[in-house]
Structure formats: C-alpha cells, structure tokens
Motif scaffolding. Structure first.
Motif, PDB file in Angstrom:
ATOM      1  N   ASP A   1      12.068  -3.051 -10.497  1.00 26.51           N
ATOM      2  CA  ASP A   1      12.586  -4.422 -10.515  1.00 26.51           C
ATOM      3  C   ASP A   1      11.535  -5.456 -10.925  1.00 26.51           C
ATOM      4  OD1 ASP A   1      10.962  -4.559  -8.277  1.00 26.51           O
ATOM      5  OD2 ASP A   1      12.514  -5.332  -6.939  1.00 26.51           O
ATOM      6  N   GLY A   2      10.363  -4.998 -11.384  1.00 28.50           N
ATOM      7  CA  GLY A   2       9.330  -5.915 -11.851  1.00 28.50           C
ATOM      8  C   GLY A   2       8.294  -6.291 -10.810  1.00 28.50           C
ATOM      9  N   THR A   3       8.421  -5.779  -9.607  1.00 31.09           N
ATOM     10  CA  THR A   3       7.440  -6.054  -8.558  1.00 31.09           C
ATOM     11  C   THR A   3       6.205  -5.183  -8.790  1.00 31.09           C
ATOM     12  OG1 THR A   3       9.164  -6.555  -6.951  1.00 31.09           O
ATOM     13  CG2 THR A   3       7.011  -5.940  -6.059  1.00 31.09           C
ATOM     14  N   SER A   4       5.019  -5.760  -8.588  1.00 30.37           N
ATOM     15  CA  SER A   4       3.796  -4.960  -8.684  1.00 30.37           C
ATOM     16  C   SER A   4       2.748  -5.526  -7.740  1.00 30.37           C
ATOM     17  CB  SER A   4       3.260  -4.936 -10.120  1.00 30.37           C
ATOM     18  OG  SER A   4       2.864  -6.225 -10.518  1.00 30.37           O
ATOM     19  N   ARG A   5       1.801  -4.675  -7.390  1.00 31.21           N
ATOM     20  CA  ARG A   5       0.691  -5.097  -6.532  1.00 31.21           C
ATOM     21  C   ARG A   5      -0.518  -4.244  -6.838  1.00 31.21           C
ATOM     22  NH1 ARG A   5       0.330  -6.410  -0.122  1.00 31.21           N
ATOM     23  NH2 ARG A   5      -1.921  -6.497  -0.075  1.00 31.21           N
ATOM     24  N   GLN A   6      -1.672  -4.900  -6.862  1.00 36.01           N
ATOM     25  CA  GLN A   6      -2.954  -4.224  -7.012  1.00 36.01           C
ATOM     26  C   GLN A   6      -3.880  -4.783  -5.929  1.00 36.01           C
ATOM     27  OE1 GLN A   6      -1.854  -6.258  -9.815  1.00 36.01           O
ATOM     28  NE2 GLN A   6      -0.594  -4.579 -10.481  1.00 36.01           N
ATOM     29  N   GLU A   7      -4.695  -3.921  -5.368  1.00 39.10           N
ATOM     30  CA  GLU A   7      -5.630  -4.376  -4.333  1.00 39.10           C
ATOM     31  C   GLU A   7      -6.852  -3.474  -4.316  1.00 39.10           C
ATOM     32  OE1 GLU A   7      -4.283  -5.773  -0.289  1.00 39.10           O
ATOM     33  OE2 GLU A   7      -5.160  -4.466   0.244  1.00 39.10           O
ATOM     34  N   GLN A   8      -8.018  -4.086  -4.103  1.00 40.47           N
ATOM     35  CA  GLN A   8      -9.281  -3.358  -4.006  1.00 40.47           C
ATOM     36  C   GLN A   8     -10.051  -3.911  -2.823  1.00 40.47           C
ATOM     37  OE1 GLN A   8     -11.681  -3.520  -7.538  1.00 40.47           O
ATOM     38  NE2 GLN A   8     -13.537  -2.963  -6.444  1.00 40.47           N
ATOM     39  N   GLY A   9     -10.471  -3.035  -1.947  1.00 41.93           N
ATOM     40  CA  GLY A   9     -11.264  -3.431  -0.785  1.00 41.93           C
ATOM     41  C   GLY A   9     -12.610  -2.743  -0.809  1.00 41.93           C
TER      42      GLY A   9
ATOM     43  N   SER B   1     -14.262  -6.824   2.098  1.00 43.55           N
ATOM     44  CA  SER B   1     -13.988  -7.858   1.107  1.00 43.55           C
ATOM     45  C   SER B   1     -12.871  -7.322   0.212  1.00 43.55           C
ATOM     46  CB  SER B   1     -15.236  -8.144   0.276  1.00 43.55           C
ATOM     47  OG  SER B   1     -14.947  -9.077  -0.738  1.00 43.55           O
ATOM     48  N   VAL B   2     -11.768  -8.065   0.141  1.00 45.29           N
ATOM     49  CA  VAL B   2     -10.582  -7.586  -0.564  1.00 45.29           C
ATOM     50  C   VAL B   2     -10.225  -8.535  -1.697  1.00 45.29           C
ATOM     51  CG1 VAL B   2      -8.127  -7.022  -0.308  1.00 45.29           C
ATOM     52  CG2 VAL B   2      -9.719  -6.524   1.554  1.00 45.29           C
ATOM     53  N   LYS B   3      -9.880  -7.959  -2.852  1.00 46.58           N
ATOM     54  CA  LYS B   3      -9.378  -8.719  -4.002  1.00 46.58           C
ATOM     55  C   LYS B   3      -8.090  -8.056  -4.445  1.00 46.58           C
ATOM     56  CE  LYS B   3     -13.824  -8.767  -5.982  1.00 46.58           C
ATOM     57  NZ  LYS B   3     -14.647  -8.703  -7.171  1.00 46.58           N
TER      58      LYS B   3
END
Length: 100
Positions: free
Chosen positions: A41-49, A61-63
């Motif tokens: 449905d077009g939802t996305s997420r990226q995360e780096q800790g 520290s999270v981005k």
C-alpha cells in the motif's frame, strides 16, 4: 411496530485488498541494528540504531524514516533522529503535492 435500519455499502470496503509485505530486511549485532520494510500500500520504514559509548553520548543513537499514504491521498514522509537530545522528527514535503 417494525423498525428497519440499513447502512449504505462502501464499495471501497468490498474491493480492499490485504496489505502485503513486499520487502523486508534486518540485521542485528552487538554494535547496533538496521531494518527496513515496504508494503503493497506504499508504506515503508527504514531505521538504523548504533550503540554509542563515548564521552559525547552513551546509549543508542537512532536514525530513520517512514512514509505512508494518508486517507486523502497525500504522501506523508518523515525522517527522524533519536539520540541524547530526544526524538527529532522532520516532515519531508512532497513538492508535487499542494500544501494544505
């Protein structure tokens, strides 16, 4: 006495498809983690800790960023940093869409 109640049918509800994960990746080690996913449905997420242990900061520290399509069709996109200064989100405006 008879009472009849009818609700209008929403055609969008009948045609709604289940949202599926189209991409998913993650990695975790002693120094931190990263993950990302995207759905149909077009939802996305990226995360780096990253684990920090120095004089400036101790802890995680999270981005990252996330994006989704709002009910009005507008694409909502947010990037963020979470560190010793707290959660700091920034909304990224889509230049192709008019401002509210």
């Amino acid at each position: 006495m008879t009472i009849v109640c009818a609700l209008p049918e929403d055609p969008a509800l009948d045609q709604a498809q289940p949202v599926q994960i189209v991409k998913q990746d993650s990695e975790v080690d002693v120094n931190g983690y990263n993950f990302e996913f995207e759905t149909s449905d077009g939802t996305s997420r990226q995360e780096q800790g990253d684990y920090k242990n120095d004089t400036e900061q101790q802890g995680l520290s999270v981005k990252g960023s996330y994006k989704y399509i709002a009910p009005d069709g507008q694409t909502i996109s947010v990037s963020f940093v979470a560190d010793k200064n707290g959660y700091q989100p920034v909304e990224n405006k889509d230049a192709s869409q008019p401002e509210a």
